[in-house]
Write a protein that holds these residues in place. Structure first.
Motif, short mmCIF file in Angstrom:
data_model
loop_
_atom_site.label_atom_id
_atom_site.label_comp_id
_atom_site.label_asym_id
_atom_site.label_seq_id
_atom_site.Cartn_x
_atom_site.Cartn_y
_atom_site.Cartn_z
N THR A 137 0.87 -1.17 0.00
CA THR A 137 0.00 0.00 0.00
C THR A 137 0.90 1.22 0.00
O THR A 137 1.78 1.35 0.86
N ILE A 138 0.73 2.09 -0.99
CA ILE A 138 1.48 3.34 -1.07
C ILE A 138 0.48 4.46 -0.84
O ILE A 138 -0.37 4.75 -1.70
N HIS A 139 0.57 5.06 0.34
CA HIS A 139 -0.43 6.04 0.78
C HIS A 139 0.10 7.46 0.60
O HIS A 139 1.10 7.85 1.21
N ARG A 140 -0.52 8.20 -0.29
CA ARG A 140 -0.31 9.60 -0.52
C ARG A 140 1.18 9.99 -0.60
O ARG A 140 1.83 9.70 -1.60
N ASP A 141 1.76 10.60 0.45
CA ASP A 141 3.13 11.12 0.30
C ASP A 141 4.20 10.03 0.40
O ASP A 141 5.39 10.33 0.45
N GLU A 142 3.79 8.77 0.39
CA GLU A 142 4.77 7.69 0.25
C GLU A 142 5.16 7.50 -1.22
O GLU A 142 6.14 6.81 -1.51
N HIS A 143 4.41 8.11 -2.14
CA HIS A 143 4.76 8.05 -3.55
C HIS A 143 6.08 8.79 -3.80
O HIS A 143 6.46 9.69 -3.05
N PHE A 144 6.77 8.41 -4.86
CA PHE A 144 8.04 9.05 -5.19
C PHE A 144 7.83 10.44 -5.78
O PHE A 144 8.43 11.42 -5.31
N TYR A 145 6.98 10.55 -6.77
CA TYR A 145 6.76 11.84 -7.43
C TYR A 145 5.81 12.71 -6.61
O TYR A 145 4.78 12.24 -6.12
N THR A 146 6.15 13.98 -6.51
CA THR A 146 5.29 14.93 -5.81
C THR A 146 3.90 14.98 -6.42
O THR A 146 2.90 15.09 -5.70
N ARG A 147 3.81 14.84 -7.73
CA ARG A 147 2.51 14.94 -8.40
C ARG A 147 1.57 13.80 -8.01
O ARG A 147 0.36 13.91 -8.20
N ASN A 148 2.11 12.69 -7.49
CA ASN A 148 1.27 11.53 -7.16
C ASN A 148 0.88 11.46 -5.70
O ASN A 148 0.23 10.50 -5.28
N THR A 149 1.23 12.48 -4.91
CA THR A 149 1.00 12.40 -3.47
C THR A 149 -0.47 12.59 -3.08
O THR A 149 -0.79 12.50 -1.89
N GLY A 150 -1.33 12.82 -4.03
CA GLY A 150 -2.76 12.86 -3.73
C GLY A 150 -3.44 11.51 -3.85
O GLY A 150 -4.65 11.40 -3.65
N LEU A 151 -2.66 10.47 -4.18
CA LEU A 151 -3.21 9.14 -4.41
C LEU A 151 -2.91 8.19 -3.26
O LEU A 151 -1.89 8.31 -2.59
N SER A 152 -3.81 7.24 -3.08
CA SER A 152 -3.54 6.07 -2.24
C SER A 152 -3.75 4.85 -3.12
O SER A 152 -4.77 4.75 -3.81
N CYS A 153 -2.79 3.92 -3.11
CA CYS A 153 -2.83 2.77 -4.01
C CYS A 153 -2.59 1.49 -3.23
O CYS A 153 -1.58 1.35 -2.55
N MET A 154 -3.54 0.55 -3.34
CA MET A 154 -3.45 -0.74 -2.66
C MET A 154 -3.29 -1.82 -3.72
O MET A 154 -4.14 -1.95 -4.60
N ASP A 155 -2.21 -2.60 -3.65
CA ASP A 155 -1.88 -3.55 -4.71
C ASP A 155 -1.49 -4.92 -4.18
O ASP A 155 -0.93 -5.03 -3.09
N ALA A 156 -1.76 -5.93 -5.01
CA ALA A 156 -1.32 -7.29 -4.71
C ALA A 156 -0.83 -7.93 -6.00
O ALA A 156 -1.41 -7.73 -7.06
N PRO A 157 0.24 -8.72 -5.92
CA PRO A 157 0.75 -9.41 -7.11
C PRO A 157 -0.11 -10.63 -7.44
O PRO A 157 -0.74 -11.21 -6.56
N ILE A 158 -0.11 -11.03 -8.69
CA ILE A 158 -0.77 -12.25 -9.14
C ILE A 158 0.29 -13.11 -9.83
O ILE A 158 0.96 -12.65 -10.75
N TRP A 159 0.42 -14.35 -9.36
CA TRP A 159 1.43 -15.27 -9.88
C TRP A 159 0.79 -16.26 -10.83
O TRP A 159 -0.29 -16.79 -10.57
N GLY A 160 1.45 -16.51 -11.95
CA GLY A 160 0.94 -17.44 -12.94
C GLY A 160 1.15 -18.88 -12.54
O GLY A 160 1.88 -19.18 -11.58
N PRO A 161 0.56 -19.82 -13.29
CA PRO A 161 0.72 -21.24 -12.98
C PRO A 161 2.15 -21.74 -13.16
O PRO A 161 2.49 -22.82 -12.68
N ASP A 162 2.98 -20.96 -13.83
CA ASP A 162 4.40 -21.32 -13.98
C ASP A 162 5.27 -20.75 -12.88
O ASP A 162 6.50 -20.84 -12.92
N GLY A 163 4.66 -20.14 -11.87
CA GLY A 163 5.40 -19.59 -10.75
C GLY A 163 5.96 -18.21 -10.99
O GLY A 163 6.61 -17.64 -10.11
N ARG A 164 5.71 -17.65 -12.19
CA ARG A 164 6.24 -16.32 -12.51
C ARG A 164 5.16 -15.26 -12.28
O ARG A 164 3.96 -15.52 -12.38
#
Length: 323
Positions: A137-164
């Protein structure tokens, strides 16, 4: 005078031994990728043709993911969130947003065809999730770019059947009233949906095989999945199962007898115990209806009967139905 965001990022990125994961990501963005938190480049957007080609490479995966994207969107759309599915490079392939919010998210660049890799956008939910292969989770001012500090982003990876790594699932919000506690609730749902997509794609990737599932210890949503063919050879394993059984980390799985993995000694151990418990739970939830239990487990009724016999589960322990 408060410290500017870009100065804070630059300061935290100076040390090669960054002490937090966030600082390590900021350092990657600045040192490895040569980005400047105060001067972001123009957002990279694919052409319609390029996007179609990207989608075409993952058409089966996207078809499997869409029902889960729709379900996730129904849960988060009342809060003004945006749902995105990307490929492994951070290119957005699918988007779900309310019509009233679409323009807002497009202005942020959160739409199909944009590049949200760390290389392009620095620390952000999608890019950092893919770079580190973990839920973030990258919450507001945890973003690298100043322009993106108004965003909150919650993410999870998805792994394929080949493990990649095959994709990232993202829910983003531009609302200032979304607290970190609220984001944590959304993040939990994102992780659950990502695992559901992963499991569904694993199942369709091995047509004709029976899928044996068990729960990974200490990880409620991380099911161990093994694909077994008609000759009782294990021909596929998801990432959690590969790690649990010390199998090939990535790529095609070398077929080996399922018994070598499942421990078919006189006394069932390990994975087989977990499988037996999973079958019994499915039967209990289906109130003894074998057909309903088979559907819940994603196998045919005949297959479930064979597994019951093999695992020592009697045909009618109590009041099991043949339905």
């Amino acid at each position: 005078m408060p410290e500017r965001h870009e100065d804070r990022v630059a300061s935290a990125s100076q040390s090669p031994g960054a002490v937090t994961r966030l600082a390590a990501s900021w350092r990657r963005s600045m040192v490895k990728h040569g980005l400047d938190p105060a001067r972001p480049p123009q957002l990279r957007r694919l052409t319609g043709r390029e996007l179609a080609e990207r989608r075409g490479r993952l058409d089966e995966f996207i078809a499997v993911a869409r029902p889960q994207l729709d379900q996730l969107f129904q849960l988060v759309c009342p809060t003004g969130c945006n749902v995105l599915l990307t490929d492994a490079t951070g290119i957005v392939l699918e988007q779900r947003a309310r019509d009233a919010d679409t323009g807002v998210f497009r202005d942020w660049g959160l739409c199909a065809g944009t590049d949200w890799s760390e290389q392009a956008e620095g620390t952000n939910g999608i890019g950092t999730c893919l770079a580190e292969g973990r839920q973030v989770t990258i919450h507001r001012d945890e973003h690298f770019y100043t322009r993106n500090t108004g965003l909150s982003c919650m993410d999870a990876p998805i792994w394929g059947p080949d493990g990649r790594l095959i994709a990232a699932l993202d829910v983003s919000s531009a609302r200032s009233d979304h607290t970190e506690r609220w984001n944590a609730l959304i993040a939990a749902q994102v992780a659950h949906s990502a695992r559901a997509i992963e499991a569904a794609f694993f199942r369709v990737s091995f047509p004709g095989a029976r899928i044996i599932a068990a729960q990974a210890a200490g990880a409620e949503d991380a099911a161990l999945l093994i694909a077994v063919d008609k000759d009782d050879l294990a021909i596929g394993a998801n990432r959690a199962a590969r790690r649990a059984f010390g199998l090939e980390k990535e790529g095609r799985l070398r077929p080996r007898p399922a018994s070598d993995l499942l421990g078919r000694d006189d006394e069932a151990t390990g994975f087989e115990k977990a499988e037996r418990a999973a079958v019994i739970r499915a039967l209990a939830r289906a109130e003894g209806n074998v057909s309903a239990a088979a559907r819940a487990l994603g196998v045919g009724r005949a297959t479930l009967y064979r597994r019951m016999q093999r695992l020592g589960i009697s045909e009618n322990p109590g009041r099991l139905s043949r339905g």
